[in-house]
Design an enzyme around this catalytic site. Structure first.
Site: not given
Ligand code: GAR
Length: 217
Positions: A16, A67, A14, A176, A94, A111, A92, A109
């Protein structure tokens, strides 16, 4: 005036999510982080959100038969919480096309790659293996296809000769945390508008839609 209510969806640490919570705590930020939802009950981000007094919900995807059932439960929580915008932040999982269609234009989102390059997992390892010299992160509107969708904002960082997946990931992650709150602000203020397959940015004054971070000295 009440601010639009945002749900942040997570699966893990978490960081982000924290960047969004911290940005939204500043006066003048146009949204309120109303709820953090995790599909993993043990996600570290849940405790971090609780420490900031943000309500959390845990929806264990393993408890649902498929899903569609999970997405229906997720949608019900979003409606119950009167959410108008959804931020996927390391979520993470779909999502079904029914769910993404319902939230089209209202779900974004982040990425860890410069889309449309390196969709999917292990983006930093793959960027190093391909020998790209620039890598980065993208905030985009979510569509039915994974890691595809109109791009709102990107940050580019250099790939250095000595990089490992971890050092590259850390450089990308720092950006990010800059672009996700900035992109959320643009969307919430109606300044990032869907225009077919792309995003039109209106009256852009504060942060550029693309950040290029110079190499470390
Ligand atoms: C982040 O780097 C995010 O961009 C990536 O997972 C990480 C989560 O970190 N997301 C993806 O790969 C989605 N396709 P966080 O939980 O510390 O934010």
């Amino acid at each position: 005036m009440t601010k639009p209510r945002v749900a942040v969806l997570i699966s893990g640490r978490g960081s982000n999510m924290m960047s969004l919570i911290e940005a939204a705590a500043a006066p003048g930020f146009p949204v309120e982080i109303a709820v953090v939802i995790s599909n993993r009950p043990d996600a570290h981000g849940l405790a971090r959100a609780q420490a900031c007094n943000i309500p959390t919900r845990s929806l264990d995807h393993k408890a649902f038969p498929d899903r569609a059932a999970f997405d229906a439960a997720l949608d019900a929580v979003l409606e119950e919480e009167q959410v108008t915008l959804v931020c996927l932040a390391g979520f993470m999982r779909l999502l079904t096309s029914g769910f993404t269609q319902k939230w089209a234009g209202r779900m974004i989102n982040i990425h860890p790659a410069l889309l449309p390059s390196f969709k999917g997992l292990h983006t930093h390892e793959r960027a190093l293996a391909e020998g790209v010299k620039i890598h980065g992160a993208t905030v985009h509107f979510v569509t039915a296809e994974m890691d595809v969708g109109p791009i709102i904002m990107q940050a580019a960082v250099p790939v250095l000769e000595a990089d490992t997946p971890d050092t590259l990931a850390a450089r990308v992650l720092a950006q990010e945390h800059v672009i996700y709150p900035a992109a959320l602000r643009l969307v919430a203020e109606g300044r990032a508008r869907l225009d077919g397959a792309r995003v039109a940015i209106d009256e852009f004054e504060i942060t550029p839609p693309a950040l290029v971070v110079p190499p470390a000295p």
